[in-house]
Design a protein around this motif. Sequence first.
Motif, mmCIF file in Angstrom:
data_model
loop_
_atom_site.group_PDB
_atom_site.id
_atom_site.type_symbol
_atom_site.label_atom_id
_atom_site.label_comp_id
_atom_site.label_asym_id
_atom_site.label_seq_id
_atom_site.Cartn_x
_atom_site.Cartn_y
_atom_site.Cartn_z
ATOM 1 N N ASP A 1 9.439 -10.127 -24.431
ATOM 2 C CA ASP A 1 8.331 -9.391 -24.677
ATOM 3 C C ASP A 1 8.665 -8.532 -25.873
ATOM 4 O O ASP A 1 9.892 -8.529 -26.212
ATOM 5 C CB ASP A 1 7.741 -8.886 -23.537
ATOM 6 N N LEU A 2 7.884 -8.015 -26.244
ATOM 7 C CA LEU A 2 8.075 -7.199 -27.371
ATOM 8 C C LEU A 2 8.877 -5.910 -26.887
ATOM 9 O O LEU A 2 9.593 -5.205 -27.951
ATOM 10 C CB LEU A 2 6.611 -6.564 -28.187
ATOM 11 N N ALA A 3 8.819 -5.418 -25.849
ATOM 12 C CA ALA A 3 9.478 -4.155 -25.295
ATOM 13 C C ALA A 3 11.042 -4.710 -25.244
ATOM 14 O O ALA A 3 12.020 -3.879 -25.928
ATOM 15 C CB ALA A 3 9.192 -3.741 -23.894
ATOM 16 N N LEU B 1 -1.223 3.667 -38.248
ATOM 17 C CA LEU B 1 0.186 3.390 -37.659
ATOM 18 C C LEU B 1 0.989 4.636 -37.947
ATOM 19 O O LEU B 1 0.511 5.427 -39.028
ATOM 20 C CB LEU B 1 0.678 2.374 -38.497
ATOM 21 N N PRO B 2 1.866 4.977 -37.039
ATOM 22 C CA PRO B 2 2.781 6.418 -37.541
ATOM 23 C C PRO B 2 3.612 6.019 -38.949
ATOM 24 O O PRO B 2 3.629 4.666 -39.399
ATOM 25 C CB PRO B 2 3.802 6.117 -36.228
ATOM 26 N N THR C 1 4.247 -10.834 -34.991
ATOM 27 C CA THR C 1 3.638 -11.272 -33.632
ATOM 28 C C THR C 1 2.015 -10.790 -33.928
ATOM 29 O O THR C 1 1.531 -10.971 -32.596
ATOM 30 C CB THR C 1 4.360 -10.564 -32.513
ATOM 31 N N GLY C 2 1.175 -10.164 -34.643
ATOM 32 C CA GLY C 2 0.008 -9.666 -34.349
ATOM 33 C C GLY C 2 -0.017 -8.433 -34.365
ATOM 34 O O GLY C 2 0.912 -7.650 -34.453
ATOM 35 N N ARG C 3 -1.379 -8.060 -34.261
ATOM 36 C CA ARG C 3 -1.474 -6.277 -34.133
ATOM 37 C C ARG C 3 -1.698 -5.929 -32.677
ATOM 38 O O ARG C 3 -2.065 -4.636 -32.525
ATOM 39 C CB ARG C 3 -2.816 -6.128 -35.198
ATOM 40 N N ARG C 4 -1.405 -6.781 -32.002
ATOM 41 C CA ARG C 4 -1.864 -6.538 -30.494
ATOM 42 C C ARG C 4 -0.272 -5.907 -29.802
ATOM 43 O O ARG C 4 0.725 -6.531 -30.236
ATOM 44 C CB ARG C 4 -2.224 -7.346 -29.464
ATOM 45 N N PHE C 5 -0.308 -5.077 -28.828
ATOM 46 C CA PHE C 5 0.957 -4.783 -28.086
ATOM 47 C C PHE C 5 2.213 -4.141 -28.905
ATOM 48 O O PHE C 5 3.278 -4.513 -28.768
ATOM 49 C CB PHE C 5 1.391 -6.131 -27.206
ATOM 50 N N LEU C 6 1.936 -3.444 -29.777
ATOM 51 C CA LEU C 6 2.927 -2.907 -30.707
ATOM 52 C C LEU C 6 3.623 -1.664 -30.194
ATOM 53 O O LEU C 6 4.717 -1.351 -31.040
ATOM 54 C CB LEU C 6 2.064 -2.434 -32.286
ATOM 55 N N GLU C 7 3.028 -1.140 -29.154
ATOM 56 C CA GLU C 7 3.552 0.323 -28.623
ATOM 57 C C GLU C 7 4.941 0.413 -28.784
ATOM 58 O O GLU C 7 5.738 1.377 -29.173
ATOM 59 C CB GLU C 7 3.074 0.544 -27.371
ATOM 60 N N PRO C 8 5.900 -0.712 -28.293
ATOM 61 C CA PRO C 8 7.296 -0.440 -28.110
ATOM 62 C C PRO C 8 7.972 -0.196 -29.634
ATOM 63 O O PRO C 8 8.945 0.433 -29.757
ATOM 64 C CB PRO C 8 7.821 -1.702 -27.773
ATOM 65 N N PHE C 9 7.146 -0.627 -30.786
ATOM 66 C CA PHE C 9 7.731 -0.570 -31.963
ATOM 67 C C PHE C 9 7.140 0.762 -32.760
ATOM 68 O O PHE C 9 7.831 1.524 -33.416
ATOM 69 C CB PHE C 9 7.547 -1.636 -32.814
ATOM 70 N N LEU C 10 5.878 1.139 -32.063
ATOM 71 C CA LEU C 10 5.308 2.447 -32.594
ATOM 72 C C LEU C 10 6.168 3.604 -32.177
ATOM 73 O O LEU C 10 5.893 4.746 -32.860
ATOM 74 C CB LEU C 10 3.873 2.569 -32.372
ATOM 75 N N ALA C 11 6.777 3.419 -31.015
ATOM 76 C CA ALA C 11 7.537 4.472 -30.426
ATOM 77 C C ALA C 11 8.944 4.632 -30.767
ATOM 78 O O ALA C 11 9.456 5.262 -30.115
ATOM 79 C CB ALA C 11 7.545 4.243 -28.667
ATOM 80 N N ARG C 12 9.385 4.046 -32.209
ATOM 81 C CA ARG C 12 10.633 3.921 -32.499
ATOM 82 C C ARG C 12 10.613 4.389 -33.938
ATOM 83 O O ARG C 12 10.840 3.450 -34.708
ATOM 84 C CB ARG C 12 11.265 2.385 -32.397
ATOM 85 N N PRO C 13 10.554 5.936 -33.762
ATOM 86 C CA PRO C 13 10.543 6.281 -35.261
ATOM 87 C C PRO C 13 12.025 6.193 -36.320
ATOM 88 O O PRO C 13 12.318 6.494 -37.212
ATOM 89 C CB PRO C 13 10.218 7.773 -35.426
ATOM 90 N N ASP C 14 13.077 5.520 -35.355
ATOM 91 C CA ASP C 14 14.419 5.315 -35.924
ATOM 92 C C ASP C 14 14.514 4.151 -36.662
ATOM 93 O O ASP C 14 15.583 3.712 -37.096
ATOM 94 C CB ASP C 14 15.501 5.446 -34.746
#
Length: 243
Positions: A114-116, A159-160, A132-145
């Motif tokens: 999965d994306l996580a 988006l951040p 992979t599309g615009r859904r379930f992006l959270e694991p990447f939105l939470a990675r400012p590094d």
Amino acid sequence: MKHVLLLAGTAEARCLAGRLWDMPGIALTGSLAGTTRDAHPVAVQTRHGGFGGAMGLAAYLRRNRVAALIDATHPFAAQMPWNAAEAAQAAGIPRLRLLRPAWPMRQGWLQVPDLAKAAQAIPAGGRVFLTTGRRFLEPFLARPDLRVVIRSIDPAGPLPPHCHAIQGRPSDSYAAEFAVMCAYGITHLVTKNSGGKPAKLDAAEALSAQVIVLPRPPQPDGPQVANVSEAVDWLHRTVGFGS
Ligand code: NAP
């Protein structure tokens, strides 16, 4: 005249509609989920929107005297193939799954569930092309590094700052995929194993970017074909053509 329902949303569904729209003895209805704003049109009469689950689809099949159901939804449509299988059984009609082959894993690719897990696999400083599309992006939105370039057919929404959206479809052109990945200095490509033309995979490899692949969801048992010609043959054998 045999009424055939085609669950669409893929290039294969559009091609199949193109093969069948004037076939004697066949009345084809396309069906789109209606979730993609700018969906490619299907060349036959097309309805839009869900049926209300498997039982809603079964009721549609009975009410419209559908003789056969072809499920040509996307390999990552996780629910519709199961609804189609259950509904066709309930309505007592044949169903076919048209599913393009997956990409065989290549040396050096990483498969994650999965994306996580995909996000976890990328070290700080990675420049990610997320397709992979615009859904379930959270694991990447939470990675400012990371620097994350998100490509999606419909807009990804707010988006951040470390994420950048590109609106568009995957390209069959190696040169186009190479150009976009090169322009962002991509080090990691994250993709579903959708199958089809491998342009972005070849481009990623040419750039020495790590390819991270999400595997397909399971499919219901039953008749399955890999391309449009085989689907036409199945339909011919199953309901026949001609008036
Ligand atoms: P999904 O999880 O399998 O389906 C969710 C719900 O959307 C279904 O339960 C059904 O609603 C409705 N639905 C899906 N396909 C439909 C169709 N062809 N006609 C009418 N209703 C449909 O699928 P998804 O991932 O949300 O994808 C939606 C559509 O986009 C699919 O048709 C798929 O082929 C296409 N698509 C998906 C992806 C992807 O990566 N998931 C990529 C490209 C295209 P009811 O239960 O109310 O009937």
